[in-house]
Design a protein around this motif. Structure first.
Motif, PDB file in Angstrom:
ATOM      1  N   GLN A 120     -20.185   3.222 -12.469  1.00 26.39           N
ATOM      2  CA  GLN A 120     -20.240   1.814 -12.971  1.00 26.39           C
ATOM      3  C   GLN A 120     -21.349   0.915 -12.220  1.00 26.39           C
ATOM      4  O   GLN A 120     -22.027   0.203 -13.196  1.00 26.39           O
ATOM      5  N   ASN A 121     -21.730   1.306 -11.248  1.00 28.45           N
ATOM      6  CA  ASN A 121     -22.588   0.538 -10.316  1.00 28.45           C
ATOM      7  C   ASN A 121     -23.923   0.962 -10.868  1.00 28.45           C
ATOM      8  O   ASN A 121     -24.945  -0.015 -10.720  1.00 28.45           O
ATOM      9  N   ARG A 128       0.821  -1.193  -0.053  1.00 29.45           N
ATOM     10  CA  ARG A 128       0.255  -0.083   0.063  1.00 29.45           C
ATOM     11  C   ARG A 128       0.833   1.335  -0.043  1.00 29.45           C
ATOM     12  O   ARG A 128       0.442   2.199  -0.783  1.00 29.45           O
ATOM     13  N   MET A 180     -12.046  -2.065 -11.712  1.00 28.32           N
ATOM     14  CA  MET A 180     -13.260  -2.162 -10.847  1.00 28.32           C
ATOM     15  C   MET A 180     -14.519  -2.684 -11.000  1.00 28.32           C
ATOM     16  O   MET A 180     -15.139  -3.163 -10.144  1.00 28.32           O
ATOM     17  N   LYS A 181     -14.713  -2.655 -12.338  1.00 25.33           N
ATOM     18  CA  LYS A 181     -15.913  -3.355 -12.711  1.00 25.33           C
ATOM     19  C   LYS A 181     -15.969  -4.758 -12.298  1.00 25.33           C
ATOM     20  O   LYS A 181     -16.767  -5.349 -11.812  1.00 25.33           O
ATOM     21  N   MET A 192     -14.224  -6.144 -10.133  1.00 25.87           N
ATOM     22  CA  MET A 192     -14.476  -6.528  -8.656  1.00 25.87           C
ATOM     23  C   MET A 192     -15.684  -6.205  -8.117  1.00 25.87           C
ATOM     24  O   MET A 192     -16.179  -6.812  -7.152  1.00 25.87           O
ATOM     25  N   ALA A 193     -16.647  -5.087  -8.779  1.00 24.52           N
ATOM     26  CA  ALA A 193     -17.812  -4.677  -8.050  1.00 24.52           C
ATOM     27  C   ALA A 193     -18.738  -5.690  -7.808  1.00 24.52           C
ATOM     28  O   ALA A 193     -18.745  -6.635  -8.670  1.00 24.52           O
ATOM     29  N   GLN A 234      -6.265   8.457  -6.988  1.00 26.36           N
ATOM     30  CA  GLN A 234      -7.444   8.847  -6.918  1.00 26.36           C
ATOM     31  C   GLN A 234      -8.239   9.048  -5.591  1.00 26.36           C
ATOM     32  O   GLN A 234      -8.935   9.986  -5.405  1.00 26.36           O
ATOM     33  N   ARG A 235      -7.887   8.020  -4.775  1.00 25.27           N
ATOM     34  CA  ARG A 235      -8.303   8.231  -3.239  1.00 25.27           C
ATOM     35  C   ARG A 235      -7.913   9.364  -2.670  1.00 25.27           C
ATOM     36  O   ARG A 235      -8.533   9.876  -2.035  1.00 25.27           O
ATOM     37  N   ILE A 249      -8.259   1.124 -14.636  1.00 29.62           N
ATOM     38  CA  ILE A 249      -8.747   1.063 -13.419  1.00 29.62           C
ATOM     39  C   ILE A 249     -10.435   0.645 -13.652  1.00 29.62           C
ATOM     40  O   ILE A 249     -10.708  -0.101 -12.646  1.00 29.62           O
ATOM     41  N   VAL A 257      -5.487   3.756  -7.861  1.00 27.69           N
ATOM     42  CA  VAL A 257      -6.622   3.781  -6.872  1.00 27.69           C
ATOM     43  C   VAL A 257      -6.193   4.523  -5.677  1.00 27.69           C
ATOM     44  O   VAL A 257      -6.588   5.526  -5.333  1.00 27.69           O
ATOM     45  N   LEU A 279     -15.148   2.900  -1.498  1.00 29.60           N
ATOM     46  CA  LEU A 279     -15.262   1.936  -2.729  1.00 29.60           C
ATOM     47  C   LEU A 279     -13.610   1.664  -3.070  1.00 29.60           C
ATOM     48  O   LEU A 279     -13.247   0.781  -3.603  1.00 29.60           O
ATOM     49  N   LEU A 280     -13.120   2.882  -3.109  1.00 32.16           N
ATOM     50  CA  LEU A 280     -11.692   2.930  -3.676  1.00 32.16           C
ATOM     51  C   LEU A 280     -10.872   2.230  -2.561  1.00 32.16           C
ATOM     52  O   LEU A 280      -9.838   1.432  -2.963  1.00 32.16           O
ATOM     53  N   ASP A 281     -10.969   2.294  -1.312  1.00 29.82           N
ATOM     54  CA  ASP A 281     -10.507   1.496  -0.440  1.00 29.82           C
ATOM     55  C   ASP A 281     -10.694   0.029  -0.705  1.00 29.82           C
ATOM     56  O   ASP A 281      -9.778  -0.924  -0.449  1.00 29.82           O
ATOM     57  N   LYS A 282     -11.685  -0.335  -0.918  1.00 28.20           N
ATOM     58  CA  LYS A 282     -12.159  -1.784  -1.224  1.00 28.20           C
ATOM     59  C   LYS A 282     -11.398  -2.105  -2.230  1.00 28.20           C
ATOM     60  O   LYS A 282     -10.744  -3.247  -2.065  1.00 28.20           O
ATOM     61  N   ALA A 283     -11.231  -1.709  -3.415  1.00 32.82           N
ATOM     62  CA  ALA A 283     -10.334  -1.720  -4.462  1.00 32.82           C
ATOM     63  C   ALA A 283      -8.955  -1.985  -4.087  1.00 32.82           C
ATOM     64  O   ALA A 283      -8.216  -3.053  -4.354  1.00 32.82           O
TER      65      ALA A 283
END
Lengths: 246, 851, 171
Positions: free
Chosen positions: C5-6, A205, A242-243, A245-246, C106-107, A238, C103, C121-125
């Motif tokens: 996206q969701n 990270r 993300m798609k 994973m979502a 962006q975060r 990205i 990520v 959501l970004l944290d999840k990623a």
């Protein structure tokens, strides 16, 4: 020529049968304004690399060039002076002098270099403000949180306007929120303030903040990855990730 | 520089208790050295004050080196020297006044304890010094029992012009009519009572004699004056000196010895202070390894690090030394205040303020600061060897102390051999050096001995109370760092060594002196003058007193001492004339060499001299030697027929001869001390009444019973004992600090290990036991070494005293050894309390995380 | 709210889905007089529909873990040696790190006061990426071991393809 350049750098501890190769054939270049993370499993030689880059230890083979100086050519005194002026260190355990306040700690490298106290303190305070501790200048280390202590250490590392900042697990002792903040400041040091920042970490990270990651394994550089933020199509990439994973 | 100073001050400030305790050690050493060296000159000054009286007013003062009187013709010899304008021959003698002579009030302290009687020819003395008579008249030729005194003396004695001044003299209490008053005395020294020369000669029973010749020259030219002085010296001969009278010169030797002993104690104190500083700085370096590594990493050079530590030492040294100087002066002042009472009563001297010379200040500062810096140097250098990598390395490991075990062990052996050799020579100076060699040697070989000794003691401890393996753990901890353990034990060692040494010395001295005391002062009665043992300043009595005493019904024997001053090989010597027959019945000499019977016979039959050990040592004279004694008029040769001492004169350079000889060669027939034995069955009350009657004209003598006097002297010894033990305890405190320090380092270095012990189930009490066991082992090592060292030092000190001539033989201080063992182990346990609590309180999680 | 996206969806998809839901009796069309406006219909959820929705909301979301594209690539690389598994891991790691870098970037520009949902959501990623990276490290460390073991053989399928219920939006 890059700011830091190593040529076939190698370090062997011990001799004969007990010899342990900590580092071999490392060729590394870091430019000003670049933030490089060094990663690898424990015992891979990343600490050794840091020590060699900082002139804290001498290589068995090869050379370390910093800003045109070959560290191997320098006697201890000159090496000390070089560390004072060209290199800033950030340690895992902050290593602040407990009896000095934030400003005095941050001003140490300048004072050691013989600068007048007033000037040193002024510059230290300027840097403390830059790392977000403008309101903590007269606090002693024991009155600061871990993250704040590490910021003082960063101010101390930057106060002498060094070309190179070396960080050894700078977030190893911090919670993830403080870690993010520290990594952000280090990134700023490279990208905004133009230092070459080399950081050893085992935290992916934190490594992700860097511009480039160097992977070490068994003393060898196994891989290098450029994490260029400007790279086109990156944001698209990205999105797809993300798609997925979502 | 200011950065280092700030840093050093902050660090010191951060550990106030430790800083002050460490500094205390330096304070103590400087205090002793400085304080004692200011006191002794004050004493010497007091002794010399009388002599200073006339000095400086005239161009030259000629006296006999022996301090005795000489014929008036010497004045004429001086007058005949070319360039001498005028001379005045006088007879000057101090008259010690009995306590409460003027005020008759024991409650208030006497301001006058002595006056100087000056017998002068009125015309000649006025030609040499001016006398501004305020009231009445000056002396005139042909005056009898009249005197001229100062206004201040008159006020003190409550007298006016025309009144009678009574003074004790050898021919009894004498009344003098005051015919003139002079201005208040400004110079230091005794008040003077001026009488005519012939009157003085009558009072002191020395017809035709003077003891001072004052001369004024007819030129102010320095070279010419020097020439005139040389001419005078040539004219009068070698037994005279151009200078002032030196009454009590023989006691100055004694004071010098005391001064050296205290300086030695101070040096030991400083040595210990050095140890403590050394130990503390080792702690500091261990504690700050991370800080130091970081400083090195960010660009501090080795020199900077060394400087940083040394500045801390310097601050402590300077502060400690400054405090030591101030406290030392204070202690000197207090000591003098306490002593001045005794000084007035016993020695008849007025002791002034402590004397501070620039040289002493420089020496004290150099030694105090120097020791601190020196002690800080090794740890500072170790600190400078801390690599920058230490800052990055997470664990606190053992500090790498350079191991020179083999070399230092053999160096230690060499030093110990040197100490042993010094013991064999018996030379006082070498013996003192030997004590330092011995301590140094033990310290050097100590690391090599730590392991076996620690092993031994841990087994003992394991048997005693630590059955669950804690003793072994403690032993392991010590064996891991033998140097550190040795250094810590060394502080205990020194403290206990001093205790055992002091005990050994005191025991030896006490035994010897008590014997001598019983022997010398066993008579039924004594007549004691104001100043015992400094006979020269006493006013004695003519032989008629002794006759009167003998005439008292019930008296068996009266023995008296007669005093004269002389020099042997340039050493000031007090001569005591005795009558062997009577002397041996009432008193006695402890013989070191020679046969008493033969010796006493020989001093009567010819010019035989018995000398005491101090004289033997300081004049370098041996049994059977022929020695040349300075007489008032020349020299005379005596043969040394015995070496022996009595209690009263054991500390001063003394020779014993027959009263016939002292009269013949030194013109003395004045008794200064009497010892009296009664016939069996005599009526004490009647005898005492008769004595008081006989002593009426001689208030200078105090009648005391022998037993009373012996008890009094025993009391002095007991006080000295208590004082020395108090000092030893004072010395032991820094040792305690050092032990706490070492144990604290142990805890810091092993924080993680202690956390682990706790995590795997060691109870707090068990952790405490480990630390306690460690402390006890350390203390045991220190105590063992301390006893050894103390025995050596005690033997050395006793030998040194013997070499200086004190009649002592070494006595084994068994009781003190037991006390020392108890003190050592108790201190060890006590020193463990703080670190043990610290260790037990450690939070397990924190300790394990301690990086 | 959160990632676009969701929520992004095409109109045609809406009607197809609504039609299927009506067939299943989960929604019903409201009789609405619609003279005005273009072709507007209104649906109401039925009682079985509400029950079904509640069931969906009340059930934990299962994750697909065993199917992984990279894993297939890795097995192929181990089987054929082309490309070398190391190379494959390095490439994958570089890709993951680039993702993580982006990520993170962006975060860090997201405003926590307004865009907390996006940050979450970004944290999840980011956390998933970290997990993937750690897993890669582990794989790399044990590559030699896995090489020495027999590779999984595709089994003969006596029955039909086993199906997992995964009829969900965006799957």
């Amino acid at each position: 020529m890059s700011l830091i350049q190593t040529e076939n750098l190698a370090k062997v501890y011990g001799t004969g049968d007990t010899a342990v190769t900590a580092l071999s054939q490392v060729n590394l270049k870091v430019d000003a304004g670049e933030f490089v993370a060094v990663m690898g499993p424990s015992g891979c030689g990343k600490s050794t690399l840091m020590h060699l880059l900082g002139g804290l230890d001498r290589p068995t083979q090869g050379r370390v060039m910093i800003d045109g100086h070959d560290l191997g050519d320098l006697p201890d005194q000159a090496l000390t002076a070089l560390r004072r002026r060209k290199i800033g260190f950030i340690f895992q355990f902050f290593n602040l002098i407990p009896v000095l306040n934030a400003t005095e700690n941050a001003a140490l490298p300048l004072l050691l270099d013989g600068r007048p106290k007033a000037e040193a303190h002024r510059q230290a305070q300027a840097w403390l403000a830059k790392v977000g501790l403008g309101d903590r200048q007269h606090h002693r280390p024991d009155q600061l949180s871990g993250g704040q202590q590490q910021r003082v250490a960063i101010a101390r590392a930057l106060v002498a306007e060094p070309a190179l900042v070396l960080c050894d697990e700078p977030t190893g002792n911090l919670d993830s929120r403080s870690s993010d903040e520290i990594a952000g400041v280090l990134r700023q040091a490279a990208n905004e303030w133009g230092r070459a920042v080399v950081m050893v970490t085992h935290d992916p990270r934190i490594a992700a903040y860097a511009d480039r990651i160097v992977f070490l394994k068994d003393g060898l550089v196994t891989d290098e990855t450029v994490l260029d933020p400007q790279k086109s199509g990156n944001s698209a990439l990205i999105e797809t990730r993300m798609k997925a994973m979502a | 520089m200011s950065t280092y100073l700030t840093l050093a001050l902050r660090y010191l400030n951060g550990r106030k208790l430790r800083t002050s305790l460490t500094t205390l050690a330096i304070v103590f050493g400087v205090l002793l050295i400085f304080g004692m060296n200011t006191v002794m000159p004050a004493f010497i000054g007091a002794f010399q004050a009388n002599a200073l009286a006339m000095a400086g007013q005239v161009d030259a003062t000629i006296t006999s080196k022996s301090g005795e009187a000489f014929p008036e013709s010497v004045a004429e010899t001086v007058a005949a020297v070319a360039g001498v304008r005028v001379v005045s021959g006088t007879l000057e003698r101090g008259i010690g006044l009995p306590a409460d002579f003027f005020d008759q009030d024991p409650a208030t302290a006497d301001r006058l304890t002595a006056v100087t009687l000056v017998g002068a020819v009125p015309d000649t003395i006025r030609s040499i010094a001016s006398f501004n008579v305020l009231q009445g008249r000056f002396l005139e030729a042909g005056d009898g029992a009249v005197a001229v005194i100062t206004e201040s003396l008159a006020d003190e004695a409550g007298l006016q012009l025309g009144d009678t001044l009574s003074l004790p003299t050898p021919i009894g209490l004498t009344d003098l009519t005051i015919v003139g008053l002079l201005p208040q005395r400004l110079l230091p020294g005794n008040e003077e009572v001026l009488v005519t020369l012939s009157e003085a000669q009558r009072l002191f029973n020395v017809p035709g004699q003077i003891n001072v010749v004052d001369a004024n020259f007819d030129t102010a030219n320095e070279a010419a004056r020097a020439q005139i002085e040389a001419d005078i010296a040539a004219a009068v001969g070698g037994s005279f000196t151009i200078g002032v009278l030196q009454p009590g010169a023989e006691i100055l030797t004694n004071i010098g010895t005391a001064q050296r002993i205290f300086t030695l104690l101070g040096a030991l104190g400083l040595l210990m202070g050095g140890f403590i500083i050394f130990n503390t700085f080792r702690t500091i370096v261990a504690e700050r390894r991370h800080d130091i590594g970081m400083l090195r990493a960010i660009g501090a050079s080795r020199g900077t690090i060394t400087g940083l530590i040394l500045i801390e030492g310097l601050i402590q040294g300077v502060v400690g030394t400054a405090a030591g100087l101030v406290l030392g002066y204070g202690m000197g002042w207090l000591a003098l205040a306490a002593v001045s009472q005794i000084g007035r009563q016993l020695l008849n001297i007025q002791v002034g303020a402590p004397v501070v010379t620039p040289g002493l200040v420089v020496l004290s500062v150099t030694v105090g600061v120097g020791v601190t810096l020196l002690a800080g140097l090794l740890p500072a250098r170790a600190a400078s060897r801390v690599t920058p990598l230490e800052a990055l390395r997470p664990s606190i490991g053992a500090l790498a102390w350079r191991r020179i075990a083999g070399l230092s062990f053999w160096a230690g052996v060499v030093l110990l051999a040197g100490a042993a050799a010094a013991l064999v020579t018996g030379n006082a100076g070498l013996l003192a050096l030997g004590s330092f060699l011995f301590i140094g040697g033990l310290i050097l070989i100590a690391p090599a001995l730590v392991n076996p000794i620690a092993g031994l003691f841990s087994r003992v401890l394991a048997l005693a109370f630590a059955r669950d393996g804690t003793a072994q753990l403690a032993e392991g901890n010590l064996s891991r760092q033998p140097t550190r353990a040795a250094v810590t034990s060394a502080t205990t060692m020194i403290a206990l060594a001093i205790l055992v040494m002091a005990a050994g010395l005191i025991t030896s001295l006490a035994i010897t002196f008590t014997e001598m005391l019983e022997n010398s002062l066993s008579s039924d009665y004594l007549l004691v003058p104001p100043t015992v043992a400094v006979w020269g300043v006493n006013t004695g009595a003519s032989p008629t007193l002794a006759e009167d005493l003998r005439a008292v019904d019930g008296v068996d024997v009266v023995s008296s001492l007669r005093f004269a001053g002389t020099q042997i090989n340039d050493v000031a010597v007090g001569l005591l004339g005795i009558e062997p027959q009577a002397y041996t019945q009432t008193s006695g000499l402890a013989f070191v060499e020679g046969d008493p019977e033969t010796a006493f016979r020989e001093i009567e039959s010819g010019r035989g001299l018995i000398i005491n050990g101090v004289l033997q040592a300081s004049a370098g004279v041996k049994m059977g030697d022929d020695v040349t004694l300075l007489t008032p008029t020349g020299t005379v040769t005596y043969k040394v027929v015995g070496i022996a001492s009595d209690y009263l004169n054991a500390k001063t350079t003394t020779g014993y001869l027959s009263q016939a000889n002292i009269a013949a060669d030194f013109g003395r027939a004045e008794d200064v001390f009497y010892q009296i034995n009664l016939k069996p069955g005599a009526d004490r009350a009647a005898v005492e009444a008769a004595f008081k009657q006989a002593l009426q004209p001689y208030p200078q003598f105090k009648l005391v019973s022998g037993q009373e006097y012996v008890d009094q002297n025993r009391g002095i010894f007991d006080a000295a004992f208590a004082g020395i033990y108090a000092m030893v305890i004072f010395l032991a405190i820094p040792s305690l600090i050092a032990m706490i320090n070492t144990l604290a380092i142990g805890v810091i270095e092993r924080t993680r290990e202690i956390g682990m012990l706790r995590a795997v189930g060691a109870a707090r009490s068990q952790v405490q036991t480990v630390i306690l066991a460690e402390a006890l082992i350390l203390a045991a090592i220190g105590t063992a070494f301390g006893l050894l060292t103390g025995l050596y030092l005690g033997y050395m000190a006793t030998s040194a005293f013997a070499a200086l001539g004190f009649p002592v033989t070494y006595a084994f201080p068994g009781q003190a050894m037991v006390v020392a063992v108890a003190v050592g182990l108790l201190f060890g346990a006590f020193a463990a309390i703080i670190p043990a609590r610290q260790a037990a309180r450690l939070d397990i999680i924190q300790a394990l995380r301690y990086e | 709210m959160g990632g676009e996206q969701n929520w992004d969806i095409k109109p045609a998809q809406v009607y197809t889905t609504l039609g299927r839901l009506e067939e299943a009796g989960l929604v019903a069309e409201e009789p609405v007089e619609a003279p005005a406006g273009p072709d507007k219909r209104v649906y109401t959820i039925t009682a079985p529909g509400r029950a079904s929705l509640n069931e969906w909301l009340g059930t934990g979301v299962e994750r697909e873990h065993s199917r992984d594209e990279f894993f297939i690539k890795l097995m192929l690389a181990l089987l054929t040696g082309q490309p070398s598994p190391q190379r494959l891991i390095q490439t994958q790691r570089a890709a993951l790190y680039r993702d993580l870098h982006a990520v993170t970037a962006q975060r860090n520009v997201a405003d926590p006061k307004r865009e907390l949902a996006k940050i979450l959501l970004l944290d999840k990623a980011g956390m998933h990426l970290e997990a993937d990276l750690r897993w890669l490290d582990m794989v790399e460390a044990r590559l030699d071991e896995v090489r020495r073991q027999p590779l999984p053989e595709p089994e003969a399928r006596p029955r039909g393809r086993p199906r997992k219920s995964a009829e969900m939006i965006g799957s």
